[in-house]
Scaffold this motif. Structure first.
Motif, short mmCIF file in Angstrom:
data_model
loop_
_atom_site.label_atom_id
_atom_site.label_comp_id
_atom_site.label_asym_id
_atom_site.label_seq_id
_atom_site.Cartn_x
_atom_site.Cartn_y
_atom_site.Cartn_z
N GLN A 174 50.17 57.99 68.13
CA GLN A 174 49.27 58.88 67.42
C GLN A 174 49.33 60.29 67.99
O GLN A 174 49.30 61.27 67.24
N ILE A 175 49.40 60.39 69.30
CA ILE A 175 49.49 61.71 69.95
C ILE A 175 50.78 62.39 69.55
O ILE A 175 50.80 63.57 69.18
N ARG A 176 51.87 61.63 69.61
CA ARG A 176 53.17 62.19 69.25
C ARG A 176 53.18 62.65 67.79
O ARG A 176 53.72 63.71 67.46
N ALA A 177 52.56 61.88 66.92
CA ALA A 177 52.49 62.24 65.50
C ALA A 177 51.69 63.53 65.30
O ALA A 177 52.09 64.39 64.52
N ARG B 161 53.30 66.97 63.91
CA ARG B 161 52.70 67.62 62.73
C ARG B 161 52.39 69.09 63.04
O ARG B 161 52.68 69.98 62.24
N ALA B 162 51.79 69.34 64.20
CA ALA B 162 51.46 70.72 64.58
C ALA B 162 52.71 71.57 64.72
O ALA B 162 52.75 72.72 64.28
N LEU B 163 53.76 71.01 65.32
CA LEU B 163 55.02 71.73 65.47
C LEU B 163 55.60 72.11 64.11
O LEU B 163 56.01 73.26 63.89
N ASN B 164 55.61 71.15 63.20
CA ASN B 164 56.14 71.41 61.86
C ASN B 164 55.29 72.40 61.08
O ASN B 164 55.82 73.24 60.34
N GLU B 165 53.98 72.34 61.23
CA GLU B 165 53.10 73.31 60.56
C GLU B 165 53.36 74.71 61.09
O GLU B 165 53.39 75.68 60.33
N GLY B 166 53.53 74.83 62.40
CA GLY B 166 53.82 76.14 62.99
C GLY B 166 55.15 76.69 62.50
O GLY B 166 55.28 77.88 62.19
N PRO C 252 42.51 74.85 68.10
CA PRO C 252 41.82 75.58 69.17
C PRO C 252 42.81 75.97 70.28
O PRO C 252 43.74 75.21 70.59
N ILE C 253 42.59 77.13 70.85
CA ILE C 253 43.45 77.63 71.93
C ILE C 253 43.36 76.69 73.12
O ILE C 253 42.33 76.09 73.39
N ASN C 254 44.48 76.59 73.83
CA ASN C 254 44.60 75.77 75.05
C ASN C 254 44.49 74.28 74.78
O ASN C 254 43.98 73.53 75.61
N THR C 255 44.96 73.84 73.61
CA THR C 255 45.09 72.42 73.33
C THR C 255 46.57 72.11 73.16
O THR C 255 47.39 73.01 72.93
N ALA C 256 46.93 70.85 73.27
CA ALA C 256 48.33 70.47 73.09
C ALA C 256 48.81 70.78 71.68
O ALA C 256 49.96 71.20 71.49
N GLU C 257 47.95 70.61 70.70
CA GLU C 257 48.32 70.92 69.31
C GLU C 257 48.58 72.41 69.14
O GLU C 257 49.51 72.81 68.44
N TRP C 258 47.77 73.23 69.75
CA TRP C 258 47.96 74.68 69.69
C TRP C 258 49.32 75.06 70.28
O TRP C 258 50.07 75.83 69.69
N ALA C 259 49.64 74.49 71.44
CA ALA C 259 50.91 74.79 72.09
C ALA C 259 52.09 74.35 71.22
O ALA C 259 53.09 75.07 71.10
#
Length: 57
Positions: free
Chosen positions: A4-7, A11-16, A32-39
């Protein structure tokens, strides 16, 4: 759980990347800034965003 984390990060990488290709500003990141999804989003954006044209000084 790890899947789930990898997914979420994928998803965040592809959206960016999509935002970068579309020419959106990096401030449209929905995470949100400073989250793994943000990075991940920023990394995807940076790989796909066009570089600004150089300006003669």
């Amino acid at each position: 759980m790890e899947t789930q984390i990898r997914a979420r990060l994928t998803r965040a990488l592809n959206e960016g990347a999509g935002a970068g290709r579309a020419g959106h500003k990096p401030t449209v990141c929905p995470y949100p800034i400073n989250t793994a999804e943000w990075a991940a989003w920023v990394r995807g954006y940076a790989k796909q965003a066009p570089l600004p044209d150089e300006v003669d000084a």
